[in-house]
Scaffold this motif. Sequence first.
Motif, PDB file in Angstrom:
ATOM      1  N   PRO A  67       0.799  -1.232   0.000  1.00 53.18           N
ATOM      2  CA  PRO A  67       0.000   0.000   0.000  1.00 53.18           C
ATOM      3  C   PRO A  67       0.827   1.274   0.000  1.00 53.18           C
ATOM      4  O   PRO A  67       0.282   2.350  -0.271  1.00 53.18           O
ATOM      5  N   ALA A  68       2.111   1.198   0.292  1.00 50.27           N
ATOM      6  CA  ALA A  68       2.943   2.400   0.242  1.00 50.27           C
ATOM      7  C   ALA A  68       3.125   2.904  -1.185  1.00 50.27           C
ATOM      8  O   ALA A  68       3.494   4.054  -1.401  1.00 50.27           O
ATOM      9  N   PHE A  69       2.880   2.036  -2.192  1.00 49.96           N
ATOM     10  CA  PHE A  69       3.104   2.417  -3.581  1.00 49.96           C
ATOM     11  C   PHE A  69       1.844   2.392  -4.439  1.00 49.96           C
ATOM     12  O   PHE A  69       1.752   3.124  -5.415  1.00 49.96           O
TER      13      PHE A  69
ATOM     14  N   LEU B 163       0.367  -3.563  -9.038  1.00 47.71           N
ATOM     15  CA  LEU B 163       1.759  -3.133  -8.977  1.00 47.71           C
ATOM     16  C   LEU B 163       1.777  -1.619  -9.054  1.00 47.71           C
ATOM     17  O   LEU B 163       1.200  -1.034  -9.978  1.00 47.71           O
ATOM     18  N   GLY B 164       2.456  -0.990  -8.101  1.00 43.50           N
ATOM     19  CA  GLY B 164       2.547   0.458  -8.104  1.00 43.50           C
ATOM     20  C   GLY B 164       3.979   0.922  -8.253  1.00 43.50           C
ATOM     21  O   GLY B 164       4.890   0.360  -7.640  1.00 43.50           O
ATOM     22  N   LEU B 165       4.180   1.932  -9.082  1.00 46.39           N
ATOM     23  CA  LEU B 165       5.499   2.536  -9.227  1.00 46.39           C
ATOM     24  C   LEU B 165       5.740   3.531  -8.101  1.00 46.39           C
ATOM     25  O   LEU B 165       4.824   4.229  -7.663  1.00 46.39           O
TER      26      LEU B 165
ATOM     27  N   GLY C  23       6.807  -6.211  -0.726  1.00 45.35           N
ATOM     28  CA  GLY C  23       5.463  -6.670  -1.066  1.00 45.35           C
ATOM     29  C   GLY C  23       5.433  -8.116  -1.506  1.00 45.35           C
ATOM     30  O   GLY C  23       6.467  -8.746  -1.745  1.00 45.35           O
ATOM     31  N   THR C  24       4.228  -8.644  -1.642  1.00 44.18           N
ATOM     32  CA  THR C  24       4.008 -10.016  -2.071  1.00 44.18           C
ATOM     33  C   THR C  24       4.061 -10.089  -3.593  1.00 44.18           C
ATOM     34  O   THR C  24       3.558  -9.200  -4.285  1.00 44.18           O
ATOM     35  N   GLY C  25       4.670 -11.140  -4.121  1.00 39.93           N
ATOM     36  CA  GLY C  25       4.807 -11.290  -5.553  1.00 39.93           C
ATOM     37  C   GLY C  25       3.495 -11.549  -6.266  1.00 39.93           C
ATOM     38  O   GLY C  25       2.496 -11.945  -5.650  1.00 39.93           O
TER      39      GLY C  25
ATOM     40  N   ALA D 113      -1.487   9.458  -6.732  1.00 39.59           N
ATOM     41  CA  ALA D 113      -0.369   8.936  -5.958  1.00 39.59           C
ATOM     42  C   ALA D 113       0.226  10.016  -5.054  1.00 39.59           C
ATOM     43  O   ALA D 113       0.615   9.746  -3.908  1.00 39.59           O
ATOM     44  N   MET D 114       0.312  11.241  -5.566  1.00 39.27           N
ATOM     45  CA  MET D 114       0.842  12.344  -4.760  1.00 39.27           C
ATOM     46  C   MET D 114       0.017  12.534  -3.492  1.00 39.27           C
ATOM     47  O   MET D 114       0.547  12.823  -2.420  1.00 39.27           O
ATOM     48  N   ALA D 115      -1.287  12.346  -3.608  1.00 38.43           N
ATOM     49  CA  ALA D 115      -2.158  12.554  -2.455  1.00 38.43           C
ATOM     50  C   ALA D 115      -2.166  11.376  -1.493  1.00 38.43           C
ATOM     51  O   ALA D 115      -2.279  11.553  -0.277  1.00 38.43           O
ATOM     52  N   SER D 116      -2.016  10.154  -2.025  1.00 36.41           N
ATOM     53  CA  SER D 116      -2.227   8.986  -1.176  1.00 36.41           C
ATOM     54  C   SER D 116      -0.967   8.236  -0.772  1.00 36.41           C
ATOM     55  O   SER D 116      -0.877   7.705   0.333  1.00 36.41           O
TER      56      SER D 116
END
Length: 232
Positions: free
Chosen positions: A153-155, A162-164, A190-192, A215-218
Amino acid sequence: MPMYRREESADYRVVDRWHRGVGWRARPDEDGQRTSHAFRAPDGGVWLVDPLDAPGVEAVYADLGEVVGVAVLADYHARDAGVFAKRHGVPVTVPTGLDRAAEMVDAPVRRVTDSLAGFDLRRVSPLGAWTETVAYRERDATLYVPDVLSSGPAFTVGDERLGLNVLARLAPPRAAFAGVDPNRVLLGHGTGLFGDASEALGESLRNARRRLPRAMASTVPRELRAMVGAVR
């Protein structure tokens, strides 16, 4: 919950497993979700990548074969690589360009450039903030990404799998993933992903800039915590 726990681990949790490898978390309750991996090489030897130690963790990868190497694939992933290298009597392998990682490792260091354990290595440096090496093995369609992508959740924003990292959303590292068609994506945080992994990767890259405002906000507050925690 802290982003990264620094005290000695009391337990571990297996989070990824497939026929040629396994992934574990040495501190399962941290927000940063640091994940370590063991990969079986084409010659049958086992490589430990970006590993964190925990009591009895050798049992996680014992059935894969003999450990022939330990590797660090990101500037801020020295982790416990030196501990594992001494335990198994091998050097720590660090790709060229990861100078901070090489300095942080408490063990003899071996340098490589283009390949490791059957993986092709591709360098990524989001806006010069850090450097890491993405590893892709075409023969079993396995992709390992140390930092720039995460499933945690950090990304991630919205329904992303998948988050950049937010810096990478500004200039998505498409060249590093050119020609990559993974069956599985393993992550340093994270989990694969083991289902529709190629689709998830493509979607993350295609929509990186469009999702930047969200992404900037969250994710930025959590990513800042992660960056500060890594430097410490």
